[in-house]
Design a protein around this motif. Structure first.
Motif, PDB file in Angstrom:
ATOM      1  N   LEU A  69       0.816  -1.215   0.000  1.00  0.00           N
ATOM      2  CA  LEU A  69       0.000   0.000   0.000  1.00  0.00           C
ATOM      3  C   LEU A  69       0.851   1.267   0.000  1.00  0.00           C
ATOM      4  O   LEU A  69       0.505   2.262  -0.640  1.00  0.00           O
ATOM      5  N   PHE A  70       1.979   1.224   0.719  1.00  0.00           N
ATOM      6  CA  PHE A  70       2.785   2.432   0.870  1.00  0.00           C
ATOM      7  C   PHE A  70       4.032   2.433  -0.002  1.00  0.00           C
ATOM      8  O   PHE A  70       4.824   3.377   0.052  1.00  0.00           O
ATOM      9  N   ALA A  71       4.227   1.381  -0.796  1.00  0.00           N
ATOM     10  CA  ALA A  71       5.402   1.304  -1.669  1.00  0.00           C
ATOM     11  C   ALA A  71       5.232   2.248  -2.854  1.00  0.00           C
ATOM     12  O   ALA A  71       4.150   2.760  -3.123  1.00  0.00           O
ATOM     13  N   GLY A  72       6.328   2.451  -3.563  1.00  0.00           N
ATOM     14  CA  GLY A  72       6.273   3.258  -4.777  1.00  0.00           C
ATOM     15  C   GLY A  72       7.096   4.516  -4.731  1.00  0.00           C
ATOM     16  O   GLY A  72       7.334   5.168  -5.748  1.00  0.00           O
ATOM     17  N   LYS A  73       7.564   4.890  -3.518  1.00  0.00           N
ATOM     18  CA  LYS A  73       8.327   6.136  -3.410  1.00  0.00           C
ATOM     19  C   LYS A  73       9.775   5.959  -3.852  1.00  0.00           C
ATOM     20  O   LYS A  73      10.417   6.892  -4.308  1.00  0.00           O
ATOM     21  N   ASP A  74      10.322   4.739  -3.699  1.00  0.00           N
ATOM     22  CA  ASP A  74      11.718   4.459  -4.033  1.00  0.00           C
ATOM     23  C   ASP A  74      12.665   5.469  -3.391  1.00  0.00           C
ATOM     24  O   ASP A  74      13.604   5.980  -4.004  1.00  0.00           O
ATOM     25  N   GLU A  75      12.397   5.776  -2.121  1.00  0.00           N
ATOM     26  CA  GLU A  75      13.242   6.712  -1.385  1.00  0.00           C
ATOM     27  C   GLU A  75      14.603   6.085  -1.109  1.00  0.00           C
ATOM     28  O   GLU A  75      14.699   4.951  -0.644  1.00  0.00           O
ATOM     29  N   GLN A  76      15.676   6.816  -1.397  1.00  0.00           N
ATOM     30  CA  GLN A  76      17.017   6.311  -1.119  1.00  0.00           C
ATOM     31  C   GLN A  76      17.233   6.225   0.378  1.00  0.00           C
ATOM     32  O   GLN A  76      16.742   7.045   1.141  1.00  0.00           O
TER      33      GLN A  76
END
Length: 482
Positions: A469-476
């Protein structure tokens, strides 16, 4: 290639299958495969810096052999300092040159002398602080006769560059990892399951806790002039949760991934926010770095077995070095200085090794004294994180000054309050689970083992759904910059 990316989700199963199906008959084949995978993993960041990694590896490998090959003490020391000097020289050029050049120029300008800094337009090689410290610990241990030099270049190279720990640790020791790389590893289903659970918990920490907190931490820190003191206090809390979820989440993924290949890495976090004093915090936070400075800097300086003034000096040296290790900014140095000041009263009253056990071991709730100690330590750590997160000293001073104003006692005024409340609720649930699992290596290691299978799997699916649900940002990951 981020641990929380689709690329890594494809990379890991491929390496796992090749490792256990094609290279299972020989640890040498396994090491060659892991080394090739590690170099591919690193080259995905910037293939040009792979040559720097190879040079550093070859230098320390050769220096270790030369130190062991001679009985001449001066020659041994020459090879030791050659390795240390070149490694720290590379680290200094890439990480610290611009800082010193600009600081020296500002100093000259302050005395009325017109000067202009000549800076280098280079980027920081990812993981350089980590693999440099791998090599330094190895070469020092060889020099001190704590370990025999590694003759196999493949095995040594894998020790330095094993992909789970390559870019953000933990900082491994040759005495711990090299023996594991020199023996055949057979597949262990229970070990693999344990690794997958730790990866799952690490992804939850990163994707759900850290990345959600990051949105508000970034918003508030970047525009602190627009917010009240109470909102800035929340911003401090959001970053405090973010950096723990981010860095310990990375470590959980790294340790779990290594376990899939039959390898155990050093533990790097042990529930640091449940610490009852600052000394305990540093025994539980970034353990591989704090123990590195203890063994290779603090103890050689005399540790705590010297006079009072030297003990104070030693504490300030290791904490300032710890701050400077994180980056060439005065904010990191002040962060280290604050922790030195926090630590000093414990050292001077001989209370720095008071809390060595697990807090409230065998009990659900802590005592009032333990609770007060944890809250006090948490707030001190959170306050220091302001300087760690700030872009400059002016930013940090402005943030602290505004946070400690009268508006600290007003209602927070951050946008999208419902999402902010959801973030805090999820973080609260997360820390409750961490509290329940604090006697294990990671929170969900043994959670649900006695539950019926459908209930246990419901827990795992709930974590997986939350991640999706909270994935997708691909924050380093934060520590990739160090």
């Amino acid at each position: 290639m981020l641990f929380n990316s689709i690329q890594f989700a494809l990379f890991l199963p491929v390496v796992f299958i090749l490792y256990w199906f094609l290279a299972r008959n020989s640890y040498r084949q396994q090491n060659i495969l892991l080394l090739a995978a590690s170099y591919f993993f690193y080259s995905c960041w910037d293939w040009r810096f792979l040559f720097l990694l190879l040079f550093s590896t070859l230098l320390d490998y050769a220096a270790g052999l030369q130190i062991a090959a001679t009985d001449n003490h001066k020659l041994k020391k020459t090879w030791l300092w050659l390795s240390i000097g070149i490694n720290l020289g590379f680290l200094g050029v890439f990480k610290y040159y611009n800082f010193f050049a600009q600081s020296f120029t500002q100093l000259l300008n302050g005395f009325g002398l017109e000067a202009h800094a000549t800076t280098l337009g280079i980027i920081l090689p990812v993981g350089i602080s980590f693999y440099t410290f791998h090599g330094l610990s190895y070469i020092i241990d060889v020099y001190k006769d704590r370990i025999k030099p590694e003759c196999n270049f493949i095995d040594y190279s894998l020790f330095v560059s094993f992909f789970p720990l390559l870019v953000a640790g933990p900082i491994e020791r040759a005495t711990h990892l090299l023996p594991q790389l020199k023996q055949k590893r057979t597949f262990n289903l229970d070990q693999a399951k344990d690794g997958l659970r730790q990866i799952l918990w690490g992804l939850f920490k990163k994707v759900v806790i850290a990345d959600m907190c990051a949105e508000y931490a970034n918003l508030i820190f970047d525009h602190y002039d627009d917010y009240s003191g109470s909102s800035l206090f929340l911003g401090m809390l959001f970053f405090t949760f973010q950096i723990y979820g981010d860095f310990s989440g990375y470590t959980d993924i790294a340790l779990g991934t290594a376990r899939l290949f039959g390898i155990d890495l050093l533990r790097n976090f042990a529930y640091p926010y449940f610490s009852r004093d600052i000394a305990e915090f540093w025994r539980r936070w970034h353990i591989s770095l704090s123990s590195w400075f203890r063994d290779y800097v603090y103890i050689p300086l005399g540790g705590s077995r010297v006079g009072t003034l030297k003990k104070v000096r030693n504490i300030f040296v290791i904490f300032l070095l710890s701050g400077f290790w994180h980056g060439a900014k005065f904010t990191f140095i002040v962060w280290g200085l604050l922790h030195a000041l926090y630590f000093l009263p414990l050292l001077l009253t001989n209370n720095n090794r008071k809390n060595l056990d697990i807090v409230a071991a065998g009990r659900l709730l802590p005592s009032v004294k333990e609770l007060v100690g944890m809250l006090t330590t948490f707030m001190l750590v959170g306050f220091a994180w302001i300087f760690f997160r700030a872009e400059s000293m002016a930013h940090a001073y402005g943030y602290v000054g505004r946070m400690l104003s009268k508006s600290l006692f007003t209602a927070p005024d951050i946008p999208t309050k419902k999402i902010a409340v959801l973030t805090l609720v999820l973080t609260g649930i997360f820390f409750f689970v961490e509290w329940l699992g604090r006697e294990n290596q990671y929170a969900i290691q043994k959670m649900g083992q006695t539950w019926k299978r459908p209930v246990r799997w419901a827990l795992y699916y709930a974590i997986i759904i939350a991640i999706c649900l909270f994935a997708g940002k691909d924050e380093q990951f934060i520590y990739f910059q160090f």
